[in-house]
Design a protein around this motif. Structure first.
Motif, PDB file in Angstrom:
ATOM      1  N   ALA A   1      -5.277   2.074  -1.079  1.00  0.00           N
ATOM      2  CA  ALA A   1      -4.755   0.913  -0.530  1.00  0.00           C
ATOM      3  C   ALA A   1      -3.737   0.366   0.874  1.00  0.00           C
ATOM      4  O   ALA A   1      -4.322  -0.922   0.402  1.00  0.00           O
ATOM      5  CB  ALA A   1      -4.579  -0.177  -2.242  1.00  0.00           C
ATOM      6  N   ASP A   2      -3.461   2.116   0.843  1.00  0.00           N
ATOM      7  CA  ASP A   2      -2.354   1.516   1.545  1.00  0.00           C
ATOM      8  C   ASP A   2      -2.745   1.149   2.948  1.00  0.00           C
ATOM      9  O   ASP A   2      -3.382   1.423   3.796  1.00  0.00           O
ATOM     10  CB  ASP A   2      -1.680   3.197   1.401  1.00  0.00           C
ATOM     11  CG  ASP A   2      -0.928   3.045   2.258  1.00  0.00           C
ATOM     12  OD1 ASP A   2      -0.695   2.663   3.355  1.00  0.00           O
ATOM     13  OD2 ASP A   2       0.270   3.292   2.195  1.00  0.00           O
ATOM     14  N   PRO A   3      -2.231   0.091   3.817  1.00  0.00           N
ATOM     15  CA  PRO A   3      -2.440  -0.193   4.966  1.00  0.00           C
ATOM     16  C   PRO A   3      -2.504   0.573   6.004  1.00  0.00           C
ATOM     17  O   PRO A   3      -3.450   0.793   7.013  1.00  0.00           O
ATOM     18  CB  PRO A   3      -1.672  -0.956   5.448  1.00  0.00           C
ATOM     19  CG  PRO A   3      -1.016  -1.614   3.969  1.00  0.00           C
ATOM     20  CD  PRO A   3      -1.078  -0.030   2.903  1.00  0.00           C
ATOM     21  N   ARG A   4      -1.974   2.159   5.615  1.00  0.00           N
ATOM     22  CA  ARG A   4      -2.611   3.045   6.883  1.00  0.00           C
ATOM     23  C   ARG A   4      -3.571   3.639   6.579  1.00  0.00           C
ATOM     24  O   ARG A   4      -3.931   4.688   7.876  1.00  0.00           O
ATOM     25  CB  ARG A   4      -0.981   4.180   6.857  1.00  0.00           C
ATOM     26  CG  ARG A   4       0.500   3.289   7.162  1.00  0.00           C
ATOM     27  CD  ARG A   4       1.545   4.217   7.127  1.00  0.00           C
ATOM     28  NE  ARG A   4       1.695   4.274   4.992  1.00  0.00           N
ATOM     29  CZ  ARG A   4       2.652   5.086   4.842  1.00  0.00           C
ATOM     30  NH1 ARG A   4       3.777   5.415   5.257  1.00  0.00           N
ATOM     31  NH2 ARG A   4       3.045   4.729   3.424  1.00  0.00           N
ATOM     32  N   THR A   5      -3.823   3.493   5.158  1.00  0.00           N
ATOM     33  CA  THR A   5      -4.946   3.823   6.027  1.00  0.00           C
ATOM     34  C   THR A   5      -7.156   3.322   6.008  1.00  0.00           C
ATOM     35  O   THR A   5      -7.865   3.417   5.796  1.00  0.00           O
ATOM     36  CB  THR A   5      -5.602   4.435   4.037  1.00  0.00           C
ATOM     37  OG1 THR A   5      -6.222   3.454   3.033  1.00  0.00           O
ATOM     38  CG2 THR A   5      -4.740   5.259   3.616  1.00  0.00           C
ATOM     39  N   ALA A   6      -6.362   2.329   6.107  1.00  0.00           N
ATOM     40  CA  ALA A   6      -7.403   1.689   6.791  1.00  0.00           C
ATOM     41  C   ALA A   6      -8.227   2.011   7.680  1.00  0.00           C
ATOM     42  O   ALA A   6      -7.414   2.274   8.515  1.00  0.00           O
ATOM     43  CB  ALA A   6      -6.736  -0.413   7.323  1.00  0.00           C
TER      44      ALA A   6
ATOM     45  N   SER B   1       1.330   8.400   7.390  1.00  0.00           N
ATOM     46  CA  SER B   1       2.299   7.357   8.350  1.00  0.00           C
ATOM     47  C   SER B   1       1.270   7.970  10.092  1.00  0.00           C
ATOM     48  O   SER B   1       1.387   7.385  10.866  1.00  0.00           O
ATOM     49  CB  SER B   1       3.686   7.616   8.333  1.00  0.00           C
ATOM     50  OG  SER B   1       4.200   7.499   7.240  1.00  0.00           O
TER      51      SER B   1
ATOM     52  N   ASP C   1      -2.869   3.767  -5.135  1.00  0.00           N
ATOM     53  CA  ASP C   1      -2.534   2.723  -4.016  1.00  0.00           C
ATOM     54  C   ASP C   1      -2.295   3.567  -2.671  1.00  0.00           C
ATOM     55  O   ASP C   1      -2.401   3.144  -2.493  1.00  0.00           O
ATOM     56  CB  ASP C   1      -0.902   3.432  -4.846  1.00  0.00           C
ATOM     57  CG  ASP C   1      -0.343   2.563  -5.871  1.00  0.00           C
ATOM     58  OD1 ASP C   1      -1.167   1.611  -6.245  1.00  0.00           O
ATOM     59  OD2 ASP C   1       0.560   2.785  -6.672  1.00  0.00           O
TER      60      ASP C   1
ATOM     61  N   THR D   1     -11.730  -0.039  -5.084  1.00  0.00           N
ATOM     62  CA  THR D   1     -10.431  -0.621  -4.664  1.00  0.00           C
ATOM     63  C   THR D   1     -10.712  -0.458  -2.693  1.00  0.00           C
ATOM     64  O   THR D   1     -10.297  -1.422  -2.175  1.00  0.00           O
ATOM     65  CB  THR D   1      -9.311   0.560  -4.484  1.00  0.00           C
ATOM     66  OG1 THR D   1      -8.906   0.267  -5.990  1.00  0.00           O
ATOM     67  CG2 THR D   1      -7.995   0.317  -4.007  1.00  0.00           C
ATOM     68  N   ALA D   2     -12.083  -0.362  -2.190  1.00  0.00           N
ATOM     69  CA  ALA D   2     -12.166   0.357  -0.773  1.00  0.00           C
ATOM     70  C   ALA D   2     -13.618   0.467  -1.062  1.00  0.00           C
ATOM     71  O   ALA D   2     -13.987   1.146  -1.083  1.00  0.00           O
ATOM     72  CB  ALA D   2     -11.557   1.818  -0.647  1.00  0.00           C
TER      73      ALA D   2
ATOM     74  N   PRO E   1      -2.774   6.578  10.587  1.00  0.00           N
ATOM     75  CA  PRO E   1      -3.866   5.697  11.677  1.00  0.00           C
ATOM     76  C   PRO E   1      -4.006   6.044  13.100  1.00  0.00           C
ATOM     77  O   PRO E   1      -4.684   5.826  14.295  1.00  0.00           O
ATOM     78  CB  PRO E   1      -2.414   5.020  12.058  1.00  0.00           C
ATOM     79  CG  PRO E   1      -1.678   4.414  10.934  1.00  0.00           C
ATOM     80  CD  PRO E   1      -1.547   6.343  10.215  1.00  0.00           C
TER      81      PRO E   1
END
Length: 316
Positions: free
Chosen positions: A166-171, A124, A163, A200-201, A127
């Motif tokens: 791929a979590d959007p918080r790691t984008a 969390s 997972d 995955t990335a 970002p």
């Protein structure tokens, strides 16, 4: 495995962070700078130079900010600093750091022991760490400790790692680092996970950080390279380990990885200087060398061009 495949990845030397954190000794800032500059001068493309971990918890990292502040901009372009919170990023950036390894553990139990919070809390906060990094034009890695096994929970499912990747918080992460923190993985596991991370990335570099606890360090590193790793980690003499992971031992040796992969900048003369640099540091720390390549270099097999001999043995 072709020569071109072996030369593809970059080595990141992690001696000044992961390598030192279990030694119990604080190297002076000038000595750390000397080691960093020696490695850069030998051609090593990337380094870890310290950690923002609490000095009372990891005393050998106490002068990390001083090291960062003394490095030039050009040197800092090649250096990484371990961080675990956005505040760590802020403090390191204020000292001049540009590249941050944002670390969290895949297993909650190890994240709690290592960082003092659950894995989801670290995710969390990421970002904000990314935002700070972008504001200074830096780079940030998603670094996943216990990506294969945890000292408290045992085997870590591969899907759990993917997972998080791929979590959007790691984008926004530039790289994904997968860590065999305990050195318990085998090559088939490393191949599978590194391939999965790349799929995955695909826009991030894949980095493999291995330990040699069970003697699989070089084999796992070569497996990661075959699977598409862009960067692999090593430490001089196989120094290192996690103070919050019972059973963890040293990193895969920088000397062993370089001898196996033979990057363009490595020749027998450079290798000899690398071994000598490692020997000097290990003597200062009163630590043994775990590098088999360094041991081979000190042998008497003089017909092999990579041998530099044992300095304690007379040539007469």
């Amino acid at each position: 495995m072709s020569d071109s495949m072996l030369e593809r990845p970059a080595l990141r030397d992690v001696t000044l962070r992961d390598g030192l954190q279990l030694t119990g000794k604080l190297l002076p800032t000038d000595r750390k700078l000397d080691i960093a500059r020696t490695l850069i001068g030998l051609g090593v493309p990337e380094l870890e130079v310290g950690s923002m971990a609490r000095p009372d918890m990891v005393p050998p990292m106490a002068n990390t900010l001083e090291v960062i502040s003394e490095l030039t901009d050009e040197e800092l372009d090649r250096c990484w600093v371990w961080v675990a919170t956005p505040r760590h990023v802020e403090k390191a950036a204020a000292a001049g750091a540009k590249n941050f390894q944002y670390c969290l553990s895949v297993s909650d139990a190890h994240n709690q022991a290592n960082i003092g919070r659950r894995t989801d809390k670290s995710l969390s906060d990421m970002p904000y760490a990314i935002e700070i990094t972008r504001s200074i034009g830096g780079r940030i890695q998603l670094c996943l400790a216990t990506a294969f096994s945890c000292p408290f929970d045992g085997v870590v499912p591969e899907q759990r790692v993917l997972d998080i990747v791929a979590d959007p918080r790691t984008a926004g992460a530039d790289d994904t680092v997968v860590c065999d923190t305990l050195g318990q993985a085998v090559p088939a596991q490393v191949t599978s996970l590194v391939r999965g991370v790349r799929e995955t990335a695909p826009d991030r570099r894949a980095v493999f950080h291995g330990h040699d606890t069970w003697g699989m360090g070089v084999a796992n590193t070569l497996a990661a390279i075959t699977a598409g790793a862009d960067v692999v980690d090593g430490a001089l003499g196989g120094l290192g380990g996690c103070p919050f992971a019972p059973g963890a031992s040293g990193n895969t040796s920088t000397e062993d990885i370089l001898f196996a992969t033979r990057p363009d900048y490595l020749d027998p003369a450079v290798f000899a200087r690398l071994v000598e640099t490692s020997d000097q540091l290990l003597a200062e720390l009163d630590e043994p060398s775990r590098s088999k390549a360094a041991r081979g270099a000190r042998s008497n097999a003089r017909a092999f061009e990579w041998v530099i001999g044992d300095p304690t043995v007379s040539s007469s």
